[in-house]
Design an enzyme around this catalytic site. Sequence first.
Site, mmCIF file in Angstrom:
data_model
loop_
_atom_site.group_PDB
_atom_site.id
_atom_site.type_symbol
_atom_site.label_atom_id
_atom_site.label_comp_id
_atom_site.label_asym_id
_atom_site.label_seq_id
_atom_site.Cartn_x
_atom_site.Cartn_y
_atom_site.Cartn_z
ATOM 1 C CE LYS A 1 -4.446 -1.437 1.439
ATOM 2 N NZ LYS A 1 -5.748 -1.105 1.575
ATOM 3 C CE LYS B 1 -10.101 -16.250 -1.996
ATOM 4 N NZ LYS B 1 -9.187 -16.074 -0.888
ATOM 5 C CE LYS C 1 -13.760 -10.623 2.908
ATOM 6 N NZ LYS C 1 -13.545 -11.374 4.099
#
Length: 326
Positions: A111, A192, A195
């Site tokens: 990040k 994948k 969510k």
Amino acid sequence: MKRILTGLKPSGELTLGSLIGGIKQSIKYQNEYESFMFVPDLHAITVPQDAKILKERIKKNVALYIACGIDPKKNIIYIQSENLYHTNLSWILECNTYMGEASRMTQFKDKSSKGENVSVGLFTYPILMASDILLYDADYVPTGIDQKQHVELCRDLATRFNNKYGYTFKLPEPMIPETGAKIMDLQDPSKKMSKSEENPKGVILLLDDEKAIRKKIMSAVTDSDTKVYYDPENKPGISNLITIYASLKEINIKEVEKEFINSNYGTFKKAVADLVVEKLTDIQNKYNKLINSKEIDDILDKGRDITNKIAREKYEEVVKKVGLGR
Ligand code: TRP
């Protein structure tokens, strides 16, 4: 009995992928280990969160885990922020962590190298995680491969502390599930099912209604072949649906292939949709009974009380060794 401890970060909605890839593993472990399961809500706020959504999700996810089959009699379930020893121990560990080793942790490195504005909390995240684990003398920490580095840091910190102050912390081992079935996105089976995905068409949420589930499965991306068999390289979409079916029905891939040897894609998809609807309806019924019940608060109160007692003992031992207080 060996003790396992794992944290389930409330950073997103739970999906069919969470159930098949993770929760099912935990359901197996609960019979073999003494299990500690907690919601690391303090870890969730290392990145911005909406307060109202976060609060709702903490309880929602706990209720969903239980509805899926995590047995509150076999697991100690608790919320990290309800136990102040986690952050207190974390501070002491921070004072025994080098800037260099913390800077090497990938989550922070990735990040910050992208020029994103990261918080100090994101930097110290793995040290709080070490505290979560060391307070309870966990033998194993089941997590994804991405968390292995954090468990290794935890071992390093424990070893350093033990060498400096005398044996205090048990060294935990990461437990990476070898073959936890990985469920892929229904619209893009090369990635994948996640969510945090912006395109909700490829992701089945555990709380999706029947209509949405059927629509998502019937419109799942497949290929131009017509036969149902497992070949993740050339038929990633169909193979993903086979994995979902096999896992929910608790049969193996070969048995699924045999069952659908003469079926076309439409028939197969319909069978997958029926099964997913059946399983998720059952989970949702249990969830609806739990979510506003006293039972869920009782479970979390009990978890809070037990873990505060355990953590306090460990923390007091540490404080004494370090020379803090009177
Ligand atoms: N960092 C973990 C994750 O992102 C969550 C977590 C926090 C955790 N503390 C933990 C996992 C302690 C295992 C043990 O998934």
